[in-house]
Design an enzyme around this catalytic site. Structure first.
Site, mmCIF file in Angstrom:
data_model
loop_
_atom_site.group_PDB
_atom_site.id
_atom_site.type_symbol
_atom_site.label_atom_id
_atom_site.label_comp_id
_atom_site.label_asym_id
_atom_site.label_seq_id
_atom_site.Cartn_x
_atom_site.Cartn_y
_atom_site.Cartn_z
ATOM 1 N N LYS A 25 0.767 -1.482 -0.176
ATOM 2 C CA LYS A 25 -0.051 0.283 0.089
ATOM 3 C C LYS A 25 0.859 1.288 -0.153
ATOM 4 O O LYS A 25 0.868 2.087 -0.758
ATOM 5 C CB LYS A 25 -1.036 0.068 1.149
ATOM 6 C CG LYS A 25 -1.479 1.232 1.587
ATOM 7 C CD LYS A 25 -2.311 1.681 2.683
ATOM 8 C CE LYS A 25 -1.896 1.592 4.078
ATOM 9 N NZ LYS A 25 -1.538 2.927 4.380
ATOM 10 N N ASN A 26 1.753 1.069 0.750
ATOM 11 C CA ASN A 26 2.667 2.358 1.049
ATOM 12 C C ASN A 26 3.626 2.755 -0.025
ATOM 13 O O ASN A 26 4.602 3.855 0.034
ATOM 14 C CB ASN A 26 3.266 2.435 2.376
ATOM 15 C CG ASN A 26 2.363 2.650 3.566
ATOM 16 O OD1 ASN A 26 1.172 3.054 3.284
ATOM 17 N ND2 ASN A 26 2.709 2.216 4.700
ATOM 18 N N ARG A 95 -5.670 9.529 4.588
ATOM 19 C CA ARG A 95 -4.889 10.295 5.266
ATOM 20 C C ARG A 95 -3.456 10.497 4.355
ATOM 21 O O ARG A 95 -3.199 11.885 4.600
ATOM 22 C CB ARG A 95 -4.142 9.341 6.395
ATOM 23 C CG ARG A 95 -4.559 9.711 7.851
ATOM 24 C CD ARG A 95 -3.954 10.956 8.076
ATOM 25 N NE ARG A 95 -2.585 10.582 7.557
ATOM 26 C CZ ARG A 95 -1.999 11.840 7.337
ATOM 27 N NH1 ARG A 95 -2.266 13.284 6.926
ATOM 28 N NH2 ARG A 95 -0.480 11.776 6.799
ATOM 29 N N CYS A 119 -5.496 12.038 12.082
ATOM 30 C CA CYS A 119 -5.870 10.497 11.948
ATOM 31 C C CYS A 119 -5.905 9.846 13.337
ATOM 32 O O CYS A 119 -5.583 10.504 14.424
ATOM 33 C CB CYS A 119 -5.134 9.845 11.017
ATOM 34 S SG CYS A 119 -3.907 9.083 11.378
ATOM 35 N N ARG A 124 -1.522 14.614 12.485
ATOM 36 C CA ARG A 124 -0.616 14.349 11.429
ATOM 37 C C ARG A 124 0.072 15.424 10.815
ATOM 38 O O ARG A 124 -0.407 15.855 9.817
ATOM 39 C CB ARG A 124 -1.311 13.128 10.402
ATOM 40 C CG ARG A 124 -1.629 11.822 11.241
ATOM 41 C CD ARG A 124 -0.607 11.060 11.434
ATOM 42 N NE ARG A 124 0.157 10.595 10.437
ATOM 43 C CZ ARG A 124 0.005 9.370 9.712
ATOM 44 N NH1 ARG A 124 -1.217 8.771 10.141
ATOM 45 N NH2 ARG A 124 0.584 8.935 8.718
ATOM 46 N N ILE A 126 2.167 18.178 8.939
ATOM 47 C CA ILE A 126 2.707 18.318 7.343
ATOM 48 C C ILE A 126 3.819 19.478 7.427
ATOM 49 O O ILE A 126 4.057 19.886 6.211
ATOM 50 C CB ILE A 126 1.812 18.505 6.363
ATOM 51 C CG1 ILE A 126 0.674 19.429 6.639
ATOM 52 C CG2 ILE A 126 0.986 16.881 6.246
ATOM 53 C CD1 ILE A 126 -0.058 19.885 5.362
ATOM 54 N N ASP A 127 4.271 19.822 8.725
ATOM 55 C CA ASP A 127 5.353 20.993 8.664
ATOM 56 C C ASP A 127 6.512 20.786 7.852
ATOM 57 O O ASP A 127 7.105 21.608 7.110
ATOM 58 C CB ASP A 127 5.580 21.275 10.188
ATOM 59 C CG ASP A 127 6.046 20.069 10.924
ATOM 60 O OD1 ASP A 127 5.627 19.015 10.943
ATOM 61 O OD2 ASP A 127 7.268 20.214 11.356
ATOM 62 N N LEU A 128 6.958 19.410 7.756
ATOM 63 C CA LEU A 128 8.261 19.253 7.192
ATOM 64 C C LEU A 128 7.854 19.313 5.731
ATOM 65 O O LEU A 128 8.935 19.501 4.928
ATOM 66 C CB LEU A 128 8.740 17.873 7.527
ATOM 67 C CG LEU A 128 8.822 17.489 9.114
ATOM 68 C CD1 LEU A 128 9.630 16.132 9.339
ATOM 69 C CD2 LEU A 128 9.996 18.375 9.583
ATOM 70 N N ASP A 309 4.614 -0.033 11.874
ATOM 71 C CA ASP A 309 3.186 -0.360 11.340
ATOM 72 C C ASP A 309 3.188 -1.821 11.954
ATOM 73 O O ASP A 309 2.092 -2.407 11.868
ATOM 74 C CB ASP A 309 2.917 -0.405 10.053
ATOM 75 C CG ASP A 309 3.049 0.939 9.484
ATOM 76 O OD1 ASP A 309 3.444 1.340 8.306
ATOM 77 O OD2 ASP A 309 2.811 1.799 10.166
ATOM 78 N N ILE A 331 7.591 6.454 16.961
ATOM 79 C CA ILE A 331 7.321 7.149 15.619
ATOM 80 C C ILE A 331 6.001 8.186 16.078
ATOM 81 O O ILE A 331 5.738 9.271 15.409
ATOM 82 C CB ILE A 331 7.074 6.183 14.477
ATOM 83 C CG1 ILE A 331 8.464 5.314 14.318
ATOM 84 C CG2 ILE A 331 6.831 7.091 13.283
ATOM 85 C CD1 ILE A 331 9.784 6.423 14.214
ATOM 86 N N ARG A 401 -8.300 -0.583 4.231
ATOM 87 C CA ARG A 401 -7.637 0.553 3.792
ATOM 88 C C ARG A 401 -6.219 0.000 3.442
ATOM 89 O O ARG A 401 -5.385 0.342 2.544
ATOM 90 C CB ARG A 401 -7.180 1.714 4.951
ATOM 91 C CG ARG A 401 -8.540 2.694 4.875
ATOM 92 C CD ARG A 401 -7.957 3.871 5.920
ATOM 93 N NE ARG A 401 -6.484 4.196 5.516
ATOM 94 C CZ ARG A 401 -5.852 4.419 6.121
ATOM 95 N NH1 ARG A 401 -6.081 4.647 7.696
ATOM 96 N NH2 ARG A 401 -4.547 4.645 6.019
#
Ligand code: EPZ
Length: 420
Positions: A25-26, A95, A119, A124, A126-128, A309, A331, A401
């Site tokens: 998936k990833n 997400r 989520c 989550r 997203i600053d980076l 995960d 993480i 998902r």
């Protein structure tokens, strides 16, 4: 609205035989986002049948791509992109849709999309992602949960030092840099296999990316990308999940279509638990003891460390070990929601911040439980396989998902699982 569907898992059945592991998936998600950078058609094989992949297909079609699916093969024709705006309802479906930001601005020079919803794993941020894209010349206006982005003339290469080896940020930067003017160097880049798979796809399209899989990734911008044919790597987390299912039920199980190189952190952990793991090429076999040994400590880390995960399914397995196992989740800040559900099944788990202490118990008992998130849901399925009696699991949209028809996969290897 669909009726609330649930899985009924009847515990106590051993698994047997062999199961094929679906595409990652990833990896599929960023590769599908990357297809919109090409002036042509790409054919992507081994795309898993997951709701997150379906959501990506809907976003690509909205942007103007023509897509045909034939089994696990997706043909994406991205010659004609008609908009740089992803509507909120499409963004909310997934997400990780933020990975489209880099691809859209790369192709269109603009993007308008809503912030990805927080989520189950905590906020989550997203600053980076945004900091890096601003360094490449993207003007980003953040208003009322929307990102309104545009470039003055074009994106330009930059030296980007990530404060954390974020997988999504590394992917977004690669997608923005591959067609930028000049060279981009990412230091402290994520090293996950999915990063290598994305780089391989982009290079096959004519990109110039070196160093993927290491901490420093260099991208020389090119003028244009053409389509290509690509096969998505196997899903290392799905593979690990099936291994925990075999381990918790004391079963012998074969896996096929895996890449054992991606499991270098989890194999020693199964061996510490008393399992025997053997592999040859793309096949693996696990033989599990009647009673699992505890795992002294599992610390989740960026790749090549232990994958976050896998923490939930491995915790499920540890609930029946003959002693105490300790987990440290480094993480995500709230990735122990499955612990509460496992307690309902008779597990003994104490969570203190990022540490979880699991005391093995003699038995788990079937109960009514709810999946809190994707991997937490998988953990509850794994626990249900070994619990006494039947477990009723709701919240299946989380599981769908990331796992192709979990009930069919498990039933094919001897489990008694049905969806109603
Ligand atoms: C990817 O998420 C995966 N998702 C996740 O898998 C996986 O758990 C994660 O990488 C870590 O391996 C996809 O690839 C689609 P990160 P991502 O950016 O990219 C913080 C699953 O179950 N962070 O490496 O979102 C963040 O809050 C999913 O398949 C920032 O602070 O992960 C988190 O604590 C779950 N700012 C940590 O870094 C940022 O700008 C790791 O995030 C970005 C991230």
């Amino acid at each position: 609205m669909f009726a609330v569907s649930k899985l009924i898992i009847e515990g106590g059945h051993k698994l047997e035989g062999e199961i094929s592991v679906h595409g990652a998936k990833n990896s599929a998600l960023p590769v599908l986002a990357a297809t919109m950078l090409c002036q042509g058609q790409s054919v992507i094989h081994n795309c898993p049948g997951l709701s997150d992949v379906e959501a990506s297909v809907r976003i690509l079609r909205h942007l103007g791509c023509k897509i045909q699916r034939d089994g696990s093969t997706l043909a994406v024709d991205s010659r004609n992109i008609v908009t740089c705006d992803i509507p909120d309802e499409l963004m909310r479906e997934m997400r990780s849709s933020i990975v489209f930001l880099g691809a859209i601005v790369s192709r269109m020079g603009c993007a308008r999309l809503s912030f990805p919803g927080g989520c189950e794993l905590g906020p989550r941020p997203i600053d980076l992602h945004l900091k890096a894209l601003r360094q490449m010349g993207l003007l980003i206006d953040e208003q009322h949960g929307y990102l309104d982005c545009k470039v003055k003339s074009h994106l330009k290469g930059a030296h980007i030092a990530l404060s954390f080896p974020s997988v999504g940020a590394t992917e977004n930067i690669m997608l923005a840099a591959v067609l930028a003017k000049g060279t981009t160097v990412i230091t402290n880049a994520a090293r996950e296999p999915e990063i290598i798979d994305l780089a391989n796809y982009l290079n096959a399209c004519g990109g110039k990316i070196t160093g993927a899989g290491g901490g420093v990734v260099t991208i020389d911008g090119v003028a244009q990308l053409h389509g290509t044919e690509h096969t998505v790597i196997p899903d290392r987390i799905a593979a690990t999940t099936f291994l925990t299912a075999a381990a918790i039920t004391g079963s012998k199980l074969g896996l096929k279509d895996i890449d054992v190189g991606h499991l270098s952190q989890v194999i020693p952990m199964f061996e510490e638990a008393g399992c025997i793991v053997r592999w040859e090429g793309a096949r693996m076999e696990i033989a599990s003891p009647r009673k699992l040994h505890p795992i002294k400590i599992v610390r989740t880390m960026p790749y090549p460390g232990f994958p976050t995960d896998a923490q939930a399914p491995v915790m499920a397995m540890a609930t029946l070990a003959s002693g105490t196992s300790v987990f440290v989740e480094n993480i995500f800040e709230s990735r122990y929601k499955h612990a509460g559900e496992l307690l309902r099944m008779g597990a003994n788990i104490k969570v203190e911040g990022k540490v979880a202490v699991v005391e093995g118990v003699q038995n788990l008992y079937g109960a009514q439980v709810e999946a809190p998130d994707l991997r937490g849901g998988a953990a509850l399925v794994v626990a249900g396989l070994a619990a006494e009696g039947a477990t009723q699991l709701t919240g299946l949209h989380h599981i769908d998902r990331g796992y192709e028809s979990m009930e069919h996969s498990l039933t094919s290897i001897g489990a008694k699982v049905r969806r109603i």
